[in-house]
Write an enzyme that holds these catalytic residues in place. Structure first.
Site, PDB file in Angstrom:
ATOM      1  N   SER A   1       7.031   2.601  -7.733  1.00 25.57           N
ATOM      2  CA  SER A   1       7.192   4.154  -7.739  1.00 25.57           C
ATOM      3  C   SER A   1       8.647   4.445  -8.304  1.00 25.57           C
ATOM      4  O   SER A   1       9.661   3.721  -8.599  1.00 25.57           O
ATOM      5  CB  SER A   1       7.324   4.084  -6.036  1.00 25.57           C
ATOM      6  OG  SER A   1       7.901   5.361  -5.898  1.00 25.57           O
TER       7      SER A   1
ATOM      8  N   TYR B   1       9.694   2.916   3.010  1.00 30.76           N
ATOM      9  CA  TYR B   1       8.424   3.063   1.807  1.00 30.76           C
ATOM     10  C   TYR B   1       9.631   2.700   0.693  1.00 30.76           C
ATOM     11  O   TYR B   1       9.283   2.095  -0.434  1.00 30.76           O
ATOM     12  CB  TYR B   1       7.933   4.208   1.595  1.00 30.76           C
ATOM     13  CG  TYR B   1       7.215   4.596   0.515  1.00 30.76           C
ATOM     14  CD1 TYR B   1       5.782   3.967   0.494  1.00 30.76           C
ATOM     15  CD2 TYR B   1       7.549   5.501  -0.407  1.00 30.76           C
ATOM     16  CE1 TYR B   1       4.986   4.249  -0.788  1.00 30.76           C
ATOM     17  CE2 TYR B   1       6.694   5.535  -1.779  1.00 30.76           C
ATOM     18  CZ  TYR B   1       5.279   4.961  -1.880  1.00 30.76           C
ATOM     19  OH  TYR B   1       4.568   5.144  -2.939  1.00 30.76           O
TER      20      TYR B   1
HETATM   21  P1  NAD Z   1      -4.212   6.531  -1.178  1.00 32.11           P
HETATM   22  O1  NAD Z   1      -3.954   7.044   0.173  1.00 32.11           O
HETATM   23  O2  NAD Z   1      -5.211   7.559  -1.927  1.00 32.11           O
HETATM   24  O3  NAD Z   1      -4.952   5.079  -1.303  1.00 32.11           O
HETATM   25  C1  NAD Z   1      -4.572   3.898  -0.631  1.00 32.11           C
HETATM   26  C2  NAD Z   1      -5.700   3.163  -0.246  1.00 32.11           C
HETATM   27  O4  NAD Z   1      -5.096   2.147   0.336  1.00 32.11           O
HETATM   28  C3  NAD Z   1      -6.649   3.698   0.716  1.00 32.11           C
HETATM   29  O5  NAD Z   1      -8.056   3.890   0.237  1.00 32.11           O
HETATM   30  C4  NAD Z   1      -6.459   3.032   2.047  1.00 32.11           C
HETATM   31  O6  NAD Z   1      -7.707   2.909   2.796  1.00 32.11           O
HETATM   32  C5  NAD Z   1      -5.934   1.641   1.367  1.00 32.11           C
HETATM   33  N1  NAD Z   1      -5.398   0.788   2.292  1.00 32.11           N
HETATM   34  C6  NAD Z   1      -4.236   1.309   3.347  1.00 32.11           C
HETATM   35  N2  NAD Z   1      -4.060   0.273   4.066  1.00 32.11           N
HETATM   36  C7  NAD Z   1      -4.916  -0.922   3.623  1.00 32.11           C
HETATM   37  C8  NAD Z   1      -4.822  -2.437   3.918  1.00 32.11           C
HETATM   38  N3  NAD Z   1      -4.031  -2.873   4.859  1.00 32.11           N
HETATM   39  N4  NAD Z   1      -5.626  -3.065   3.354  1.00 32.11           N
HETATM   40  C9  NAD Z   1      -6.374  -2.519   2.232  1.00 32.11           C
HETATM   41  N5  NAD Z   1      -6.322  -1.249   1.841  1.00 32.11           N
HETATM   42  C10 NAD Z   1      -5.476  -0.451   2.428  1.00 32.11           C
HETATM   43  O7  NAD Z   1      -2.858   6.572  -2.044  1.00 32.11           O
HETATM   44  P2  NAD Z   1      -2.709   6.825  -3.737  1.00 32.11           P
HETATM   45  O8  NAD Z   1      -1.802   8.025  -3.691  1.00 32.11           O
HETATM   46  O9  NAD Z   1      -3.885   6.359  -4.353  1.00 32.11           O
HETATM   47  O10 NAD Z   1      -1.599   5.477  -3.884  1.00 32.11           O
HETATM   48  C11 NAD Z   1      -1.860   4.272  -4.596  1.00 32.11           C
HETATM   49  C12 NAD Z   1      -0.787   3.360  -4.680  1.00 32.11           C
HETATM   50  O11 NAD Z   1       0.250   4.087  -5.605  1.00 32.11           O
HETATM   51  C13 NAD Z   1       0.186   3.128  -3.402  1.00 32.11           C
HETATM   52  O12 NAD Z   1       0.695   1.932  -3.655  1.00 32.11           O
HETATM   53  C14 NAD Z   1       1.257   4.326  -3.657  1.00 32.11           C
HETATM   54  O13 NAD Z   1       2.058   3.800  -2.802  1.00 32.11           O
HETATM   55  C15 NAD Z   1       1.436   4.416  -4.868  1.00 32.11           C
HETATM   56  N6  NAD Z   1       2.046   5.415  -5.354  1.00 32.11           N
HETATM   57  C16 NAD Z   1       1.504   6.701  -5.335  1.00 32.11           C
HETATM   58  C17 NAD Z   1       2.209   7.837  -5.611  1.00 32.11           C
HETATM   59  C18 NAD Z   1       1.333   9.120  -5.649  1.00 32.11           C
HETATM   60  O14 NAD Z   1       1.926  10.323  -6.050  1.00 32.11           O
HETATM   61  N7  NAD Z   1       0.271   9.398  -5.025  1.00 32.11           N
HETATM   62  C19 NAD Z   1       3.314   7.903  -6.484  1.00 32.11           C
HETATM   63  C20 NAD Z   1       3.988   6.325  -6.545  1.00 32.11           C
HETATM   64  C21 NAD Z   1       3.267   5.426  -6.156  1.00 32.11           C
END
Ligand code: NAD
Length: 282
Positions: A164, A177
């Protein structure tokens, strides 16, 4: 989906954690359309079942696997399901992660008069810290430990972690986080070194501000259209002056997975953030 790069993943078995989410769901689809057999791991059963159907309709091969990335037995069971269905895995994308309001302060900067009136650093409980830090860091560490057991027996394998902008500089309000994502970056480099003689390349992408379910409340007020103050700050800090879209991560993912194009790339963390981490603000 139009793939930004053509990479041949035929014969590869991929495991994507957090595949029920927006970003990793679209990565899983891209992998399947590139020929990989994809195991979709998530605690959200309905989400991965739906995605598996969508991938099959698009001509790909995917199975839903319910898995909690924080529980070793659950990960072991998931690995067995993947072995039974597809055989040993070649690709692991550690995508499960995210922040939680329980580990978020209300204000960016502390003032004594906030005490008792709003959520400060002092109100973040150990369980809240453990939950968010654990999901992002331990939830990357444990699946790697399990699935890399398959990879050490192969010649070319790949692990991609999801870092991130916090990996470079902590954003305000989200200490657990931010620290966890810095740890993910650190772990990516550690693993890349550790597995450098085992045919496993380990890299990460560091997405910037993307429009997804998880981030929407950060960017828009409750009415869904008025930008928040934080959104305005984000745009001011992003030289490209916009949020990213999930499909904009796919080029880097496919590049990193290509054993031809990225054969000498390991330990890299690729920012995909419209220039956010390159810009000093002045
Ligand atoms: P999201 O919330 O859409 O997806 C996360 C998924 O992880 C969900 O489907 C959830 O059910 C699953 N999850 C949560 N806890 C879990 C567990 N204990 N075991 C298994 N699955 C579990 O999030 P996203 O925005 O698609 O983010 C995906 C990744 O990208 C994450 O690591 C997030 O930190 C990272 N990220 C996101 C952004 C952004 O802007 N969205 C930016 C930087 C990094």
């Amino acid at each position: 989906m139009n793939l930004p790069l053509k990479v041949d993943l035929n014969g590869k078995v991929a495991v994507v954690t957090g595949a029920g989410g927006i970003l990793c769901g679209s990565m899983a689809l891209a992998l399947a359309l590139s020929g990989a057999k994809v195991a979709l791991l998530d605690i959200n059963k309905a989400a991965v079942e739906k995605l598996a159907e969508e991938i099959k309709e698009a001509g790909g091969d995917a199975i839903p696997v319910v898995c909690n990335v924080l529980e070793q037995q659950s990960i072991k069971d998931a690995r067995q399901q993947v072995l039974d269905a597809y055989g040993p895995c070649d690709i692991l994308i550690n995508g499960a992660g995210g922040n939680n309001p329980r580990a978020t302060t209300d204000s960016e900067i502390f003032h004594k008069d906030q005490l008792g009136k709003e959520k400060t650093f002092f109100d973040i409980g150990k369980e809240d810290l453990d939950f968010v830090f654990g999901l992002n860091f331990t939830g990357t560490f444990l699946p790697t430990q399990e699935f890399a057991k398959d990879m050490i027996l192969k010649e070319h394998s790949n692990i991609i972690n999801i870092a991130s902008v916090n990996t470079y500089l902590p954003l305000t309000k989200i200490p657990a986080y931010a620290a966890a994502k810095e740890a993910v970056g650190n772990f990516t480099k550690w693993l890349a070194t550790y597995f450098s003689d085992s045919g496993i390349r380990v890299n990460a992408i560091a997405p910037g501000f993307l429009a997804t379910h998880q981030t929407r409340p950060l960017f828009y007020e409750a009415d869904g259209t008025t930008p928040t103050k934080r959104m305005n700050k984000i745009l001011n800090g992003t030289p490209m002056k916009r949020l990213g879209e999930s499909h904009e991560l796919l080029g880097a993912i496919l590049f990193l997975l290509s054993d031809e194009a990225a054969s000498f790339v390991t330990g890299a963390i690729i920012p995909i953030d419209g220039g956010y981490t390159a810009y000093s603000g002045v």
